[in-house]
Design a protein around this motif. Sequence first.
Motif, mmCIF file in Angstrom:
data_model
loop_
_atom_site.group_PDB
_atom_site.id
_atom_site.type_symbol
_atom_site.label_atom_id
_atom_site.label_comp_id
_atom_site.label_asym_id
_atom_site.label_seq_id
_atom_site.Cartn_x
_atom_site.Cartn_y
_atom_site.Cartn_z
ATOM 1 N N ASN A 1 0.832 -1.193 0.000
ATOM 2 C CA ASN A 1 0.000 0.000 0.000
ATOM 3 C C ASN A 1 0.870 1.248 0.000
ATOM 4 N N PHE A 2 0.327 2.335 -0.481
ATOM 5 C CA PHE A 2 1.063 3.601 -0.571
ATOM 6 C C PHE A 2 1.725 3.977 0.752
ATOM 7 N N VAL A 3 0.995 3.911 1.861
ATOM 8 C CA VAL A 3 1.540 4.393 3.132
ATOM 9 C C VAL A 3 2.649 3.503 3.673
ATOM 10 N N GLU A 4 2.787 2.287 3.123
ATOM 11 C CA GLU A 4 3.848 1.384 3.580
ATOM 12 C C GLU A 4 5.164 1.614 2.855
ATOM 13 N N THR B 1 -10.663 4.423 -3.528
ATOM 14 C CA THR B 1 -11.327 4.233 -2.230
ATOM 15 C C THR B 1 -10.903 2.956 -1.507
ATOM 16 N N PRO B 2 -10.828 1.794 -2.171
ATOM 17 C CA PRO B 2 -10.416 0.578 -1.445
ATOM 18 C C PRO B 2 -9.004 0.695 -0.871
ATOM 19 N N GLU B 3 -8.069 1.243 -1.664
ATOM 20 C CA GLU B 3 -6.693 1.398 -1.183
ATOM 21 C C GLU B 3 -6.614 2.429 -0.071
ATOM 22 N N LYS B 4 -7.439 3.477 -0.184
ATOM 23 C CA LYS B 4 -7.454 4.516 0.834
ATOM 24 C C LYS B 4 -7.946 3.959 2.166
ATOM 25 N N ARG B 5 -8.949 3.116 2.107
ATOM 26 C CA ARG B 5 -9.469 2.517 3.341
ATOM 27 C C ARG B 5 -8.392 1.658 4.014
ATOM 28 N N GLN C 1 -1.876 14.809 -0.068
ATOM 29 C CA GLN C 1 -2.653 14.909 -1.301
ATOM 30 C C GLN C 1 -2.666 13.571 -2.041
ATOM 31 N N GLN C 2 -1.502 12.889 -2.091
ATOM 32 C CA GLN C 2 -1.441 11.572 -2.713
ATOM 33 C C GLN C 2 -2.302 10.566 -1.950
ATOM 34 N N LEU C 3 -2.307 10.687 -0.635
ATOM 35 C CA LEU C 3 -3.140 9.819 0.196
ATOM 36 C C LEU C 3 -4.610 10.013 -0.149
ATOM 37 N N ALA C 4 -5.012 11.265 -0.349
ATOM 38 C CA ALA C 4 -6.403 11.566 -0.672
ATOM 39 C C ALA C 4 -6.795 11.078 -2.064
#
Length: 342
Positions: free
Chosen positions: A264-267, A291-295, A284-287
């Motif tokens: 995932n992006f945040v990892e 939707t599934p990846e953001k959750r 901004q990239q997080l936003a």
Amino acid sequence: MYITISPQKTGGAFPKSSAGFVSYLEKENEGKSLENQEFFFNQEEDRVDPETVIQEIDGNTAKLKSSEPKFYSVTLNPSAYELKNVQSNEQLKAYTREVMKAYAQSFNRDIDGRPVNVNDLKYFAKLETQRTYKGTDWKIKENQPYATRILKLKNEMRRIRQGEQSGNLKSLQQQMDKLEREAPHQLNGQRITQGMPKEGNQAHIHIIISRKDASNRYSLSPGSKYKASQVVMNGKMVQRGFDRDHFFKQAEKVFDQKFGYRRNFVESYQARKMFLQQPKNYLQQLAKLPTPEKRIAFRMLRAAGLPNLPSIPTNKVQLALKTFKSLKRGVEIALKSGSIGI
């Protein structure tokens, strides 16, 4: 993946022996029979005893000053999400050996006219399966107000028993029991406290690496203040430095390829670096994530200790204007927790 690289110790003269650190890494073997103990391992060997590790590391320090570290410590700390893709401890050891190849390749220097490779390293690794809660863990911090009030009640009860003051012991005990139950973070029905073993799979790797190469002739310092570069010394062009960016990215890439892990992006290391250097771009990239990846991203951050988590922003304008300050502060805490990032 959370990876650390640290010298033998900081400040002053360095101990002449690695015995203290090796002894620390033996803590999980205490009280276990020989067949149930975890041995040190390196690129070729699976069962290296601690005495051999001490002898090899301590005997590989030619021309090092007392002000220089004799060895470095590297830790590989997969997150709970990553560990779900690791089927066995042997797979984690195999991954470690691949990471050490990337570590060697991150040195910008030659040995005997060729680039540094893993055979030039003198290292020993140790698998550990336990971790305990520390005062810096977010669950401990969020339980701290309850711990403080409980300690105050215990001291008050002690003074009553010693006749220093009057009071109702039963009432104080009831208050204390209530606080124990109300503490937000519990494990097996008990308030989480410092020193308590953490739940779940806690497998991680400690690595001790000699400052000198295996031939005891060349210094290989990952703590060099120089990035990969060249410099003229004594009229000769010399390569120097250790590329941490390359090492961290490769360690992550090897894990994903070896275990088929969808990161995932945040990892990602790149995301953590963006957060540290360009926090607004990070958020901004997080936003912008689907939707599934953001959750999943917010679930990971929440599990890592993101406090006062707002609802998932619907667009970057809302993110930047309404939640930037609080979210930035929370994400920073989560990233530093050790669950996410390098």
